[in-house]
Design a protein around this motif. Structure first.
Motif, PDB file in Angstrom:
ATOM      1  N   GLY A 124       0.825  -1.178   0.000  1.00 48.71           N
ATOM      2  CA  GLY A 124       0.000   0.000   0.000  1.00 48.71           C
ATOM      3  C   GLY A 124       0.866   1.238   0.000  1.00 48.71           C
ATOM      4  N   VAL A 125       1.561   1.505  -1.126  1.00 51.39           N
ATOM      5  CA  VAL A 125       2.538   2.595  -1.188  1.00 51.39           C
ATOM      6  C   VAL A 125       1.859   3.960  -1.177  1.00 51.39           C
ATOM      7  CG1 VAL A 125       4.396   3.595  -2.567  1.00 51.39           C
ATOM      8  CG2 VAL A 125       4.181   1.121  -2.377  1.00 51.39           C
ATOM      9  N   GLY A 126       0.677   4.042  -1.793  1.00 51.14           N
ATOM     10  CA  GLY A 126      -0.031   5.320  -1.835  1.00 51.14           C
ATOM     11  C   GLY A 126       0.781   6.391  -2.528  1.00 51.14           C
ATOM     12  N   SER A 127       1.093   7.471  -1.829  1.00 49.88           N
ATOM     13  CA  SER A 127       1.861   8.575  -2.409  1.00 49.88           C
ATOM     14  C   SER A 127       3.323   8.563  -1.989  1.00 49.88           C
ATOM     15  CB  SER A 127       1.217   9.918  -2.010  1.00 49.88           C
ATOM     16  OG  SER A 127      -0.105   9.995  -2.486  1.00 49.88           O
ATOM     17  N   GLY A 128       3.746   7.554  -1.238  1.00 43.82           N
ATOM     18  CA  GLY A 128       5.152   7.406  -0.896  1.00 43.82           C
ATOM     19  C   GLY A 128       5.579   8.048   0.402  1.00 43.82           C
ATOM     20  N   ALA A 129       4.646   8.595   1.188  1.00 42.08           N
ATOM     21  CA  ALA A 129       5.025   9.273   2.429  1.00 42.08           C
ATOM     22  C   ALA A 129       5.685   8.316   3.412  1.00 42.08           C
ATOM     23  CB  ALA A 129       3.797   9.918   3.074  1.00 42.08           C
ATOM     24  N   LEU A 130       5.046   7.161   3.650  1.00 46.37           N
ATOM     25  CA  LEU A 130       5.624   6.202   4.585  1.00 46.37           C
ATOM     26  C   LEU A 130       6.896   5.584   4.019  1.00 46.37           C
ATOM     27  CD1 LEU A 130       5.488   4.679   7.239  1.00 46.37           C
ATOM     28  CD2 LEU A 130       3.933   3.042   6.163  1.00 46.37           C
ATOM     29  N   SER A 131       6.953   5.400   2.709  1.00 45.45           N
ATOM     30  CA  SER A 131       8.156   4.826   2.087  1.00 45.45           C
ATOM     31  C   SER A 131       9.378   5.684   2.383  1.00 45.45           C
ATOM     32  CB  SER A 131       7.963   4.698   0.570  1.00 45.45           C
ATOM     33  OG  SER A 131       6.863   3.893   0.251  1.00 45.45           O
ATOM     34  N   ILE A 132       9.222   6.995   2.357  1.00 42.98           N
ATOM     35  CA  ILE A 132      10.341   7.894   2.639  1.00 42.98           C
ATOM     36  C   ILE A 132      10.845   7.678   4.062  1.00 42.98           C
ATOM     37  CG2 ILE A 132      11.027  10.303   2.903  1.00 42.98           C
ATOM     38  CD1 ILE A 132       9.039  10.980   0.656  1.00 42.98           C
ATOM     39  N   SER A 133       9.921   7.602   5.021  1.00 42.66           N
ATOM     40  CA  SER A 133      10.319   7.388   6.414  1.00 42.66           C
ATOM     41  C   SER A 133      10.990   6.032   6.595  1.00 42.66           C
ATOM     42  CB  SER A 133       9.094   7.496   7.331  1.00 42.66           C
ATOM     43  OG  SER A 133       8.588   8.809   7.355  1.00 42.66           O
ATOM     44  N   LEU A 134      10.470   5.012   5.939  1.00 42.33           N
ATOM     45  CA  LEU A 134      11.055   3.676   6.045  1.00 42.33           C
ATOM     46  C   LEU A 134      12.458   3.640   5.445  1.00 42.33           C
ATOM     47  CD1 LEU A 134       7.927   1.507   5.117  1.00 42.33           C
ATOM     48  CD2 LEU A 134       8.945   1.785   7.384  1.00 42.33           C
ATOM     49  N   LEU A 135      12.647   4.322   4.326  1.00 42.73           N
ATOM     50  CA  LEU A 135      13.972   4.348   3.693  1.00 42.73           C
ATOM     51  C   LEU A 135      14.990   5.071   4.571  1.00 42.73           C
ATOM     52  CD1 LEU A 135      12.942   4.996  -0.009  1.00 42.73           C
ATOM     53  CD2 LEU A 135      14.125   2.973   0.869  1.00 42.73           C
ATOM     54  N   ARG A 136      14.562   6.137   5.225  1.00 41.71           N
ATOM     55  CA  ARG A 136      15.483   6.824   6.127  1.00 41.71           C
ATOM     56  C   ARG A 136      15.841   5.929   7.309  1.00 41.71           C
ATOM     57  NH1 ARG A 136      13.985  13.140   6.919  1.00 41.71           N
ATOM     58  NH2 ARG A 136      15.879  12.964   8.141  1.00 41.71           N
ATOM     59  N   ALA A 137      14.916   5.072   7.727  1.00 40.63           N
ATOM     60  CA  ALA A 137      15.174   4.210   8.876  1.00 40.63           C
ATOM     61  C   ALA A 137      16.092   3.042   8.520  1.00 40.63           C
ATOM     62  CB  ALA A 137      13.862   3.685   9.445  1.00 40.63           C
ATOM     63  N   VAL A 138      15.874   2.394   7.367  1.00 42.93           N
ATOM     64  CA  VAL A 138      16.697   1.226   7.014  1.00 42.93           C
ATOM     65  C   VAL A 138      18.055   1.647   6.482  1.00 42.93           C
ATOM     66  CG1 VAL A 138      14.644  -0.153   6.540  1.00 42.93           C
ATOM     67  CG2 VAL A 138      15.788   1.002   4.641  1.00 42.93           C
ATOM     68  N   GLY A 139      18.160   2.859   5.903  1.00 46.87           N
ATOM     69  CA  GLY A 139      19.441   3.341   5.395  1.00 46.87           C
ATOM     70  C   GLY A 139      19.869   2.646   4.113  1.00 46.87           C
ATOM     71  N   ASP A 140      21.037   3.027   3.616  1.00 49.54           N
ATOM     72  CA  ASP A 140      21.543   2.471   2.365  1.00 49.54           C
ATOM     73  C   ASP A 140      21.831   0.982   2.465  1.00 49.54           C
ATOM     74  OD1 ASP A 140      21.433   5.108   1.777  1.00 49.54           O
ATOM     75  OD2 ASP A 140      23.548   5.350   1.241  1.00 49.54           O
TER      76      ASP A 140
END
Length: 362
Positions: A124-140
């Protein structure tokens, strides 16, 4: 000017970190705050201008200055200039679906214990808001595999994510299709650390989650209604491969601060959704049965009808609006590609932004 911290280079700094430091550059999004506290978000363009009914402000006055600069437009109107925080960006970015509010995204990151290097799947990606937070949390070094049924939403999310990070994130992969079908095809059994579901019917994914989630891994769901919450909890209990689920909601109330007039704001961000977590048990283990159970665990047809999109207040988004949002998000990638802005110059399309796209009321 070197924007990396000591011991870091552009190659070793976390992805997108260099875009958060140093002087303001063409292609960057900045937030302008006027003397009344009103916010406007613009993308800096050499030769561009921010127009209002109270005059205009040249982008060249801002470019090259540090964050926190106070600038003045042609009529003397002053603005405070800062890079938008993640919460500011989420609330002003193009969207095709409702976004996960920052208050809920923060709860998801913390309560699901999402850490650098974690392997996370999201539906449920929607507009990507949560994806941004998740990417910052998991890191590169981590991994976020997102699943989305609608291609238009995936396009909008991709545009917003790449705008925020200044380009594609190395830890992100997005797949089109139904989560319960695609996740078992693309992920190895027991290989995922965390599962995050933001969808209408997460109880349909119980077996898929149990298959890919590692023992001890966390499943967190974001649902809008009590009916959805109840049915998801009962499905988790009935499956037997998870711990007893926990559920809660968070409400945020701001405060008015002016002299001795210190009081709660008249408006607040109250209910946005419920969060529910459970953890995967070891293979072969059976979940402990709660000593106190609700007397009714089956659902009537009336109960089932209560979670349809129309019943939970979800409006159908027109194809035209989705195409427009996807186009807007994609154009912001081009304007915000900081790695390509080696020197001050116009955007790739050579045209300044229009105020209708740039100005976002706070």
């Amino acid at each position: 000017m070197n924007s990396e911290t000591p011991g870091q280079t552009a190659a070793t700094a976390p992805h997108g970190a260099d875009h958060r430091r140093g002087p303001l550059r063409p292609g960057e999004r900045v937030q302008l705050t006027d003397e009344k506290g009103r916010h406007s978000t613009i993308t800096l363009t050499a030769g561009g201008a921010f127009h209002t009914h109270r005059g205009f402000l040249s982008h060249d006055v801002i470019i090259g200055t540090p964050e926190g600069t106070i600038v003045t437009n042609t009529t003397g109107q002053q603005y405070q200039v800062l890079r938008p925080l993640l919460s500011d960006f989420v609330l002003s970015m193009p969207r095709g679906a409702a976004v996960v509010y920052p208050k809920d995204a923060g709860q998801i990151i913390t309560m699901a214990d999402i850490y650098p290097g974690a392997r996370v799947v999201e539906a449920g990606v929607g507009s990507g808001a949560l994806s941004i937070s998740l990417l910052r949390a998991v890191g590169d070094s981590g991994s976020l595999h997102s699943f989305e049924r609608r291609e238009e939403f995936a396009d909008i999310a991709r545009g917003n994510v790449e705008t925020f990070f200044g380009g594609p994130h190395p830890a992100w992969n997005i797949t089109l299709g139904d989560f319960q079908e695609e996740v078992v095809r693309t992920e190895q059994p027991g290989s995922v650390d965390r599962v995050v579901l933001d969808m209408l019917a997460p109880w349909e994914c119980t077996d898929a989650v149990a298959t890919v989630l590692a023992p001890g891994g966390v499943w967190i769901s974001y649902v809008a209604t009590v009916t959805q919450l109840s049915r998801t909890a009962e499905a988790i209990r009935a499956d037997g491969r998870f711990t007893e689920p926990d559920a809660w909601e968070s409400m945020v109330r701001g405060w008015h601060l002016e002299g001795l007039a210190v009081r709660p704001d008249h408006r607040m961000v109250a209910h946005t959704g419920f969060l529910l977590t459970a953890r995967r048990l070891a293979e072969g283990a059976t979940g402990l049965v709660a000593k106190r159970r609700a007397s009714k665990t089956n659902f009537s047809q009336e109960d089932l009808n209560a979670w349809t999109p129309a019943a939970v207040g979800e409006r159908e988004v027109s194809a035209h609006k989705l195409r427009r949002a996807a186009k807007d998000a994609a154009s912001k990638i081009q304007r915000g590609a900081l790695e390509k802005a080696e020197k001050y110059g116009a955007d790739q399309d050579g045209t300044p932004e229009t105020p209708s796209r740039n100005q976002v009321a706070g």
